[in-house]
Design a protein around this motif. Structure first.
Motif, PDB file in Angstrom:
ATOM      1  N   ALA A 163     -11.362  12.257 -23.762  1.00 35.02           N
ATOM      2  CA  ALA A 163     -12.654  12.926 -23.626  1.00 35.02           C
ATOM      3  C   ALA A 163     -13.281  13.186 -24.988  1.00 35.02           C
ATOM      4  O   ALA A 163     -14.502  13.072 -25.156  1.00 35.02           O
ATOM      5  CB  ALA A 163     -12.485  14.244 -22.861  1.00 35.02           C
ATOM      6  N   LEU A 164     -12.451  13.529 -25.978  1.00 34.29           N
ATOM      7  CA  LEU A 164     -12.973  13.766 -27.325  1.00 34.29           C
ATOM      8  C   LEU A 164     -13.559  12.486 -27.904  1.00 34.29           C
ATOM      9  O   LEU A 164     -14.629  12.504 -28.524  1.00 34.29           O
ATOM     10  CB  LEU A 164     -11.851  14.291 -28.220  1.00 34.29           C
ATOM     11  N   THR A 165     -12.882  11.360 -27.688  1.00 31.63           N
ATOM     12  CA  THR A 165     -13.368  10.083 -28.190  1.00 31.63           C
ATOM     13  C   THR A 165     -14.663   9.675 -27.486  1.00 31.63           C
ATOM     14  O   THR A 165     -15.602   9.178 -28.117  1.00 31.63           O
ATOM     15  CB  THR A 165     -12.304   8.996 -27.989  1.00 31.63           C
ATOM     16  N   ALA A 166     -14.718   9.909 -26.174  1.00 30.95           N
ATOM     17  CA  ALA A 166     -15.863   9.440 -25.399  1.00 30.95           C
ATOM     18  C   ALA A 166     -17.079  10.352 -25.507  1.00 30.95           C
ATOM     19  O   ALA A 166     -18.222   9.876 -25.519  1.00 30.95           O
ATOM     20  CB  ALA A 166     -15.458   9.303 -23.929  1.00 30.95           C
ATOM     21  N   ALA A 167     -16.869  11.666 -25.567  1.00 31.01           N
ATOM     22  CA  ALA A 167     -18.003  12.594 -25.468  1.00 31.01           C
ATOM     23  C   ALA A 167     -18.030  13.651 -26.564  1.00 31.01           C
ATOM     24  O   ALA A 167     -18.877  14.548 -26.515  1.00 31.01           O
ATOM     25  CB  ALA A 167     -18.002  13.263 -24.087  1.00 31.01           C
ATOM     26  N   GLY A 168     -17.112  13.600 -27.524  1.00 30.11           N
ATOM     27  CA  GLY A 168     -17.131  14.568 -28.607  1.00 30.11           C
ATOM     28  C   GLY A 168     -16.683  15.944 -28.169  1.00 30.11           C
ATOM     29  O   GLY A 168     -16.010  16.115 -27.147  1.00 30.11           O
ATOM     30  N   ALA A 169     -17.074  16.955 -28.936  1.00 31.68           N
ATOM     31  CA  ALA A 169     -16.612  18.326 -28.702  1.00 31.68           C
ATOM     32  C   ALA A 169     -16.986  18.821 -27.316  1.00 31.68           C
ATOM     33  O   ALA A 169     -16.185  19.478 -26.642  1.00 31.68           O
ATOM     34  CB  ALA A 169     -17.184  19.256 -29.769  1.00 31.68           C
ATOM     35  N   ALA A 170     -18.191  18.538 -26.871  1.00 31.48           N
ATOM     36  CA  ALA A 170     -18.615  19.005 -25.546  1.00 31.48           C
ATOM     37  C   ALA A 170     -17.716  18.442 -24.453  1.00 31.48           C
ATOM     38  O   ALA A 170     -17.421  19.114 -23.458  1.00 31.48           O
ATOM     39  CB  ALA A 170     -20.069  18.631 -25.295  1.00 31.48           C
ATOM     40  N   GLY A 171     -17.242  17.208 -24.633  1.00 33.51           N
ATOM     41  CA  GLY A 171     -16.385  16.592 -23.635  1.00 33.51           C
ATOM     42  C   GLY A 171     -15.024  17.235 -23.544  1.00 33.51           C
ATOM     43  O   GLY A 171     -14.477  17.397 -22.457  1.00 33.51           O
ATOM     44  N   VAL A 172     -14.461  17.641 -24.685  1.00 27.06           N
ATOM     45  CA  VAL A 172     -13.113  18.199 -24.660  1.00 27.06           C
ATOM     46  C   VAL A 172     -13.113  19.691 -24.357  1.00 27.06           C
ATOM     47  O   VAL A 172     -12.197  20.229 -23.747  1.00 27.06           O
ATOM     48  CB  VAL A 172     -12.385  17.911 -25.992  1.00 27.06           C
ATOM     49  N   PHE A 173     -14.169  20.426 -24.784  1.00 30.47           N
ATOM     50  CA  PHE A 173     -14.188  21.874 -24.597  1.00 30.47           C
ATOM     51  C   PHE A 173     -14.891  22.304 -23.309  1.00 30.47           C
ATOM     52  O   PHE A 173     -14.766  23.457 -22.907  1.00 30.47           O
ATOM     53  CB  PHE A 173     -14.886  22.553 -25.780  1.00 30.47           C
ATOM     54  N   GLY A 174     -15.624  21.399 -22.673  1.00 30.17           N
ATOM     55  CA  GLY A 174     -16.469  21.789 -21.546  1.00 30.17           C
ATOM     56  C   GLY A 174     -15.718  22.419 -20.395  1.00 30.17           C
ATOM     57  O   GLY A 174     -16.200  23.364 -19.779  1.00 30.17           O
TER      58      GLY A 174
END
Length: 322
Positions: A163-174
């Protein structure tokens, strides 16, 4: 409120790890307050008989049901897949003055208990006692369950790293936890104490932990900034029954009952051994079915050291959820 302020390149310094030591220390809190961690009651009932005669008093004194746990007991993992023996050596290397200061530290101006005061008065002996006792506690209470815990933690790391690779911080922390939010370059954690600051050029360490459930735990600079959170799928950890599907299930009719059960079980990544345990079949049978699912593009394997962790592909997700 805790607020970690990210510099422009700090997202690139986010990394993942998990820690046998962290799990062990947090599990002591579960034993101290089972009602506050009801998800883990099957584990509590299983391990309590194993602890008789172990002499748990010093560990109970330093890991209370709530509040501050001395930081020297939970050093941030130095590698993604740390070894317990190496972590125990880090604990043993804690300077005596740090041990004494952290044992005497309390939150909100309260006083340390007499037992904590006594332990702090002889920090070198206390450290040796605690390290030895932690080793025995690991053997009795955590090691027998470590393979299934490790699978869940490794699976969460794989999922969130993607998720971090695909969507950045918002992807991993969401969807990390309800107490955690990402707001315009800052990671906010709802806590009763306050901190606001940067990451001191060292990034943020994300540590999934099954025994931290249902909360999160935070460590702030000058230590390595760290956020520990419950992994995805933690509610399935102590399940013993294999996934149930109705006789008329279309997916079972399409790919076979066992393969449909495997695909459902891989809602959280798992190893062949863990899947065999959940489904009460042999690892060899699981491997055969996984081979078919993999050839069809429905699952994929990720090698972690000597182990392979299986996860559903997007096509597998779509089929399992249809």
């Amino acid at each position: 409120m805790i607020e970690f302020v990210f510099a422009p390149d700090d997202v690139a310094r986010v990394r993942f790890a998990f820690s046998p030591m962290w799990e062990m220390v947090r599990s002591l809190r579960v034993l101290a307050d089972p009602s506050g961690h009801a998800l883990h009651l099957p584990w509590v009932h299983a391990v309590r008989p194993r602890l008789r005669g172990l002499g748990m008093g010093p560990l109970r004194d330093v890991v209370p049901p709530g509040g501050y746990i001395p930081d020297f007991l939970t050093p941030p993992p130095a590698t993604p897949l740390p070894d317990l023996a190496a972590e125990l050596e880090i604990v043993r290397a804690t300077p005596p003055e740090v041990v004494a200061a952290e044992l005497r530290f309390t939150e909100r101006g309260s006083r340390p208990t007499p037992a904590r005061q006594a332990l702090a008065a002889d920090p070198e002996r206390t450290l040796e006692t605690l390290a030895d006792l932690l080793g025995r506690y690991w053997t009795a209470a955590v090691e027998p369950f470590w393979p299934r815990i490790r699978d869940l933690l490794e699976g969460d790391v794989l999922r969130r790293a993607g998720a971090l690779t695909a969507a950045g911080a918002a992807g991993v922390f969401g969807d990390l936890h309800e107490a955690v939010s990402w707001r315009s370059g800052s990671l906010c954690v709802d806590r009763r104490w306050t901190f606001r600051g940067g990451l001191a050029g060292r990034g943020l360490l994300l540590v999934p932990s099954v025994f931290v459930w249902p909360e999160v735990s935070v460590m702030v600079p000058p230590y390595q900034a760290m956020l520990s959170y419950p992994p995805n799928g933690v509610a399935t950890l102590w399940e013993t029954e294999r996934p149930a599907r109705g006789r008329e299930d279309p997916l079972a009719a399409l790919i076979g009952r066992r393969r449909a059960e495997l695909l459902a079980a891989l809602a959280t990544p798992a190893s062949t051994t863990e899947l065999a345990r959940r489904m009460d079949v042999t690892p060899g049978a699981v491997s055969q079915h996984l081979g078919v699912l993999r050839a069809c593009g429905l699952v994929t394997g990720h090698r972690l050291g000597r182990r392979v962790l299986y996860v559903r592909t997007p096509a597998g997700d779509a089929l399992a959820q249809s």
